[in-house]
Design an enzyme around this catalytic site. Structure first.
Site, PDB file in Angstrom:
ATOM      1  N   CYS A  58       5.967 -10.957  17.584  1.00  0.00           N
ATOM      2  CA  CYS A  58       6.295  -9.698  16.896  1.00  0.00           C
ATOM      3  C   CYS A  58       7.700  -9.225  17.266  1.00  0.00           C
ATOM      4  CB  CYS A  58       5.285  -8.614  17.252  1.00  0.00           C
ATOM      5  SG  CYS A  58       3.611  -9.004  16.743  1.00  0.00           S
ATOM      6  N   ARG A  79      -0.243 -10.378  10.024  1.00  0.00           N
ATOM      7  CA  ARG A  79       1.158 -10.284   9.595  1.00  0.00           C
ATOM      8  C   ARG A  79       1.183 -10.206   8.067  1.00  0.00           C
ATOM      9  NH1 ARG A  79       3.774 -11.179  14.294  1.00  0.00           N
ATOM     10  NH2 ARG A  79       2.617 -12.508  15.741  1.00  0.00           N
TER      11      ARG A  79
HETATM   12  C1  BEZ Z   1       2.766 -12.360  19.301  1.00  0.00           C
HETATM   13  O1  BEZ Z   1       3.323 -13.048  20.151  1.00  0.00           O
HETATM   14  O2  BEZ Z   1       3.356 -11.529  18.624  1.00  0.00           O
HETATM   15  C2  BEZ Z   1       1.302 -12.583  19.029  1.00  0.00           C
HETATM   16  C3  BEZ Z   1       0.789 -13.861  19.183  1.00  0.00           C
HETATM   17  C4  BEZ Z   1      -0.562 -14.064  18.952  1.00  0.00           C
HETATM   18  C5  BEZ Z   1      -1.375 -13.011  18.553  1.00  0.00           C
HETATM   19  C6  BEZ Z   1      -0.831 -11.753  18.371  1.00  0.00           C
HETATM   20  C7  BEZ Z   1       0.504 -11.533  18.612  1.00  0.00           C
END
Ligand code: BEZ
Length: 217
Positions: free
Chosen positions: A43, A120
């Protein structure tokens, strides 16, 4: 679930820029996107990329609006951390959707993926408030912001010139003239100077919505 080409679900929400309503954006295109959680690595890479995208979209009369179910305090702390650790200011508002009101309206929570985080998701809403495109990505895949700007360019080109855009189209490439619906249309297009492979497959060129000079900033 929201529906393409219908009015995008209305909302009013608390954001890092104060209370905002979708209605406030009428006359402007909006890219509304959700992320799973603040202070997570993928993110963070997306927020850095979206911060760079913001001025590119602004040239296209398009504003970014982020969202997750994290609190406003979490958003503020994360935005500050991105500034301090990555040297990037986040210029767009981020909705704190703790009660999941907006997430429910837009189907951003997919329980088979996560019951606690928004996926997302990305929605392109046009200047009349119509939902024009939806993209859903899994939690583990960061989005491609070049595709977001390509999508906005394609939609705005479609609106301006009443054409469609082919696979892997980019501004400057040929566009598709919609197939004729009547015998008269099929006959008439022979004299319109299109580049036709067959009567149902014709291409043409249209001016770019944003000039090459503007694109470079
Ligand atoms: C992240 O790194 O943004 C992320 C990775 C897996 C699940 C949720 C967020």
């Amino acid at each position: 679930m929201p529906r393409l080409n219908a009015l995008a679900p209305a909302f009013e929400a608390e954001t890092t820029h104060g209370r905002l309503a979708l209605e406030d954006y009428r006359g402007t295109w909006v890219v509304l996107f959700s992320h799973p959680a603040d202070f997570t690595p993928v993110c963070t890479t997306e927020f850095v990329a979206f911060a760079k995208l913001a001025p590119v979209l602004k040239q296209r009369n398009t504003e970014l609006l982020g969202l997750s179910i994290d609190s406003i305090y979490s958003h503020l702390a994360w935005v500050n951390a991105i500034r301090d650790k990555f040297g990037v200011e986040i210029p767009f508002p981020v909705i704190a959707d703790g009660n999941r009101e907006v997430a429910s309206l837009y189907g951003m929570i997919n329980p088979d993926e996560s019951s606690t985080e928004t996926s997302r998701c990305l929605f392109v809403i046009d200047d009349k408030g119509i939902l024009r495109a939806m993209i859903y990505y899994p939690l583990t895949t960061g989005r491609n912001t070049d595709e977001v700007v390509r999508l906005v360019d394609a939609l705005q080109t479609t609106d301006r010139h009443k054409v469609a855009t082919p696979a892997n189209w980019n501004p400057g490439d040929k566009v598709i003239v919609p197939p004729p619906r009547t015998v008269e249309d099929a006959e008439a297009r022979k004299s319109l100077g299109y580049d036709c492979v067959d009567w149902w497959y014709c291409e043409t060129t249209v001016p770019n919505a944003v000039s090459a000079a503007e694109r470079k900033g």
